[in-house]
Write an enzyme that holds these catalytic residues in place. Structure first.
Site, PDB file in Angstrom:
ATOM      1  N   CYS A 259     -25.702  -5.313 -13.701  1.00  0.00           N
ATOM      2  CA  CYS A 259     -24.961  -6.238 -14.967  1.00  0.00           C
ATOM      3  C   CYS A 259     -25.793  -4.709 -16.246  1.00  0.00           C
ATOM      4  O   CYS A 259     -27.044  -4.996 -15.853  1.00  0.00           O
ATOM      5  CB  CYS A 259     -24.940  -7.890 -15.388  1.00  0.00           C
ATOM      6  SG  CYS A 259     -24.931  -7.946 -17.151  1.00  0.00           S
TER       7      CYS A 259
ATOM      8  N   ALA B 225       0.941  -1.128   0.367  1.00  0.00           N
ATOM      9  CA  ALA B 225       0.210  -0.186   0.078  1.00  0.00           C
ATOM     10  C   ALA B 225       0.534   1.310  -0.157  1.00  0.00           C
ATOM     11  O   ALA B 225       0.375   2.224  -0.320  1.00  0.00           O
ATOM     12  CB  ALA B 225      -0.860  -0.192   1.333  1.00  0.00           C
TER      13      ALA B 225
ATOM     14  N   CYS C  94     -27.957  -8.666 -18.051  1.00  0.00           N
ATOM     15  CA  CYS C  94     -28.931  -9.281 -17.699  1.00  0.00           C
ATOM     16  C   CYS C  94     -29.463  -8.893 -16.363  1.00  0.00           C
ATOM     17  O   CYS C  94     -29.888  -9.208 -15.551  1.00  0.00           O
ATOM     18  CB  CYS C  94     -28.719 -10.721 -17.087  1.00  0.00           C
ATOM     19  SG  CYS C  94     -26.894 -10.809 -15.505  1.00  0.00           S
TER      20      CYS C  94
ATOM     21  N   HIS D 164      -4.308  -9.814  -4.867  1.00  0.00           N
ATOM     22  CA  HIS D 164      -5.832  -8.984  -4.255  1.00  0.00           C
ATOM     23  C   HIS D 164      -6.655  -9.071  -5.322  1.00  0.00           C
ATOM     24  O   HIS D 164      -7.528  -8.407  -4.719  1.00  0.00           O
ATOM     25  CB  HIS D 164      -5.323  -8.933  -3.160  1.00  0.00           C
ATOM     26  CG  HIS D 164      -4.769  -8.717  -1.498  1.00  0.00           C
ATOM     27  ND1 HIS D 164      -3.981  -8.434  -0.962  1.00  0.00           N
ATOM     28  CD2 HIS D 164      -4.640 -10.455  -1.507  1.00  0.00           C
ATOM     29  CE1 HIS D 164      -2.942  -8.973  -0.186  1.00  0.00           C
ATOM     30  NE2 HIS D 164      -3.312  -9.984  -0.301  1.00  0.00           N
TER      31      HIS D 164
ATOM     32  N   ASP E 182      10.549   7.698   2.860  1.00  0.00           N
ATOM     33  CA  ASP E 182       9.594   8.002   1.816  1.00  0.00           C
ATOM     34  C   ASP E 182       9.897   7.513   0.121  1.00  0.00           C
ATOM     35  O   ASP E 182      11.275   7.712  -0.029  1.00  0.00           O
ATOM     36  CB  ASP E 182       9.254   9.129   1.125  1.00  0.00           C
ATOM     37  CG  ASP E 182       7.749   9.478   0.452  1.00  0.00           C
ATOM     38  OD1 ASP E 182       8.521   9.439  -0.425  1.00  0.00           O
ATOM     39  OD2 ASP E 182       6.780  10.279   0.709  1.00  0.00           O
TER      40      ASP E 182
END
Length: 244
Positions: free
Chosen positions: A151, A24, A154, A123, A232
């Site tokens: 959708c 992250a 459908c 993920h 950083d």
């Protein structure tokens, strides 16, 4: 710091099969909040009285598909976020044939947006949506532009192609990631605490070459690394790019 940057450049310049493992932290510089840090996404969700684990679970998707999509729009779908210098640096090394690709824990799709082609998204990714009824496929940009909740073919439930709590990691993606890590001569970890399993455990399979960890905070693998930089990462990569 300057000595660490020189060492990083030497390692990168001599590598031919780099694999990047990202978490992250690499996306925070693009304005995307991470999940677990103080003030992160989990905390914001909890402040509104929700359990982050439940709201991001297959149980919630099945119980309230409409509510799940509203949650996605509120907390997960960032239309204005773009890759930063770190994503671009990674993509450039792959383009030059110096990197095998990326293994990422992130779901934001920024590696692909930056031009990386060999990306194993452990993920899943928010760049893809699909209908759980007819399997119609949608891009994130199409979903956002049309504000889709169902959708178009459908009227079934659509969902992002991410791994929810209660679901297994995609086996093929995990095997590809493992192959990258074991085949690489240099493994560079960027912005991952290396504590989320089973993804972080893949690092244990790297047993040759140079291990580099660039992260604001210490990780459980720092003692195994050949180079650790606690700073950083945008500062680090900007400094690296400035070295002659």
């Amino acid at each position: 710091m300057s000595q660490q940057i020189k060492q990083l450049k030497q390692i990168v310049d001599s590598a031919n099969k780099i694999t990047f493992f990202t978490g992250a932290g690499i996306s925070v510089a693009s304005g995307i909040p991470d999940f677990r840090s103080v003030g992160g996404l989990n905390e914001k969700i909890a402040e509104n009285g929700y359990s982050p684990e439940y709201m991001l679970s297959s149980d919630y998707l099945n119980a309230d598909p409409e509510g799940f999509m509203r949650f996605c729009y509120q907390y997960l779908l960032f239309a204005d976020k773009a890759p930063n210098v770190v994503h671009q640096w990674i993509a450039q090394l792959e383009k030059e044939g110096r990197a095998l690709g990326v293994v990422t824990q992130n779901i934001d799709g920024l590696h692909s947006d930056a031009g990386s082609e060999n990306v194993d998204e452990l993920h899943g990714t928010l760049n893809r949506f699909y209908c759980i009824n007819c399997n119609a496929q949608y891009t994130k940009s199409y979903v956002l532009t049309h504000q889709l909740h169902h959708c178009e073919h459908c009227a079934g439930t659509i969902r992002p192609d991410i791994v929810l709590y209660g679901e297994m990691l995609n086996q093929a993606t995990t095997l590809n990631a493992l192959h990258k890590i074991t085949a690489s001569d240099t493994l560079i970890v960027l912005g991952s605490s290396l504590v989320v399993q089973p993804a972080a455990g893949l690092i244990s399979n790297f047993n040759r070459g140079q291990l580099i960890i660039i992260n604001q905070d210490p990780t459980p693998y720092d003692y195994q690394a050949d180079l650790v930089i606690h700073d950083d990462m945008t500062h680090v990569i900007n400094a690296l790019n400035a070295v002659e």
